[in-house]
Motif scaffolding. Structure first.
Motif, PDB file in Angstrom:
ATOM      1  N   GLU A  54      -0.870   7.420   7.589  1.00  0.00           N
ATOM      2  CA  GLU A  54       0.002   6.559   6.940  1.00  0.00           C
ATOM      3  C   GLU A  54      -0.489   5.405   6.640  1.00  0.00           C
ATOM      4  O   GLU A  54      -0.184   4.844   5.431  1.00  0.00           O
ATOM      5  CB  GLU A  54       1.153   6.487   8.080  1.00  0.00           C
ATOM      6  CG  GLU A  54       2.047   7.607   8.558  1.00  0.00           C
ATOM      7  CD  GLU A  54       1.505   8.322   9.591  1.00  0.00           C
ATOM      8  OE1 GLU A  54       0.117   7.986   9.998  1.00  0.00           O
ATOM      9  OE2 GLU A  54       2.220   9.237  10.126  1.00  0.00           O
ATOM     10  N   LEU A  58      -0.970   3.887   2.770  1.00  0.00           N
ATOM     11  CA  LEU A  58      -0.416   2.493   2.182  1.00  0.00           C
ATOM     12  C   LEU A  58      -1.344   1.704   1.617  1.00  0.00           C
ATOM     13  O   LEU A  58      -1.139   1.189   0.692  1.00  0.00           O
ATOM     14  CB  LEU A  58       0.406   1.938   3.317  1.00  0.00           C
ATOM     15  CG  LEU A  58       1.110   0.520   3.293  1.00  0.00           C
ATOM     16  CD1 LEU A  58       2.180   0.543   2.150  1.00  0.00           C
ATOM     17  CD2 LEU A  58       1.680  -0.077   4.521  1.00  0.00           C
ATOM     18  N   SER A 156       5.180  -1.576  -1.091  1.00  0.00           N
ATOM     19  CA  SER A 156       4.855  -1.166   0.431  1.00  0.00           C
ATOM     20  C   SER A 156       6.305  -0.662   0.871  1.00  0.00           C
ATOM     21  O   SER A 156       6.167   0.363   1.662  1.00  0.00           O
ATOM     22  CB  SER A 156       4.763  -2.786   1.197  1.00  0.00           C
ATOM     23  OG  SER A 156       3.624  -3.011   0.610  1.00  0.00           O
ATOM     24  N   GLN A 160       6.271   3.173   2.489  1.00  0.00           N
ATOM     25  CA  GLN A 160       6.662   3.094   3.919  1.00  0.00           C
ATOM     26  C   GLN A 160       7.917   4.009   4.119  1.00  0.00           C
ATOM     27  O   GLN A 160       8.147   4.942   4.963  1.00  0.00           O
ATOM     28  CB  GLN A 160       7.023   1.883   4.661  1.00  0.00           C
ATOM     29  CG  GLN A 160       5.653   1.099   4.940  1.00  0.00           C
ATOM     30  CD  GLN A 160       5.859  -0.120   5.193  1.00  0.00           C
ATOM     31  OE1 GLN A 160       6.602  -0.779   4.664  1.00  0.00           O
ATOM     32  NE2 GLN A 160       4.692  -0.880   5.797  1.00  0.00           N
TER      33      GLN A 160
END
Lengths: 172, 172
Positions: A54, A58, A156, A160
């Motif tokens: 993850e 990002l 972001s 996310q």
């Protein structure tokens, strides 16, 4: 873009350009090839700086935004250039683009270990395109001017939220 | 695009074009304005056909893909056209684009009722850009040819995964 303007800025004769490159499109591809190599390296660094998949995804998205923000003209040449009608993009250049997708495939495969290679490639391309769309419309300031911090925050948040979807039971 | 080609295809004199439109850019904007109105109506219909905000957002994304797939040339004119350097896009046309974003704002505001209008607008633009990116790279078949069903499946999966992120506790 005209060959005459290129050689004027470069301070060389018009003939020198055509000695080095058959036509302007091949010159642009040569520039784009160098841009892609730099962008690819930025993405590799961003990904390598993180452990979890993850975090890698990002970091890749933010590095992509940063590269575009810092190199707006090279970025535009990379994604807005079109070959003349009927002339395909050379295979070697397509492979360079595929290198970017491969960076996204790696962490995605950790999040969805069950995907076969073809689906994983499609999935990586989809995620790449979404991030690309967010970065591109922002960079162009096409319909509204956005400041960089706001774009960074939005990108972001978007990535996310997408990644949180992996926590839900039904994965796609 | 050359004015001469337009009038030849339309079967009228070159002068007739310039009687109706000051220049070619204004002609393209007039075409794009009609395309936007049709696209906007498709999106409104798609959204109105669903109840839940998640379903509305998914329907909007799929309607966007469908419109682009069925009208590739109009779509390209809408998003690839650039005004000449230094000439801004007219305000009335910017407002037409904003109408598309408004369609996305409505269901998003139901999912995140606490957002102020400015953040909601930014959020809607971000989601729009991501979907746009997926649809655009697919339509262009830029680096790989994708079949429509695969794109549709990917786009659905992507949007659904993003929406599942709303179920997690930490919202952005």
């Amino acid at each position: 873009m005209r060959a005459r303007d290129v050689t004027k800025d470069a301070g060389c004769a018009l003939g020198s350009l055509y000695n080095a490159y058959e036509d302007l499109d091949l010159l642009i591809l040569a520039v784009n090839s160098r841009t892609l190599a730099r962008l690819h390296m930025s993405l590799q660094d961003a990904s390598a700086s993180k452990e979890a998949p993850e975090e890698k995804l990002l970091a890749l998205a933010l590095a992509y935004l940063e590269f575009g923000t810092e190199n707006p003209n090279l970025w535009a040449a990379l994604f807005d250039h079109r070959m003349p009608p009927g002339v395909p993009v050379p295979e070697w250049h397509l492979e360079e683009h595929a290198g970017l997708i491969a960076e996204v495939m790696h962490p995605l495969s950790q999040l969805s270990p069950g995907l076969d290679d073809a689906t994983l490639g499609l999935r990586a391309r989809t995620v790449f395109s979404a991030v690309h769309g967010i970065v591109k419309l922002s960079l162009e300031g096409r319909f509204v001017a956005l400041d960089t911090d706001a774009v960074r925050t939005e990108l972001s948040g978007f990535v996310q939220q997408f990644l949180r979807g992996y926590q839900a039971d039904k994965q796609y």
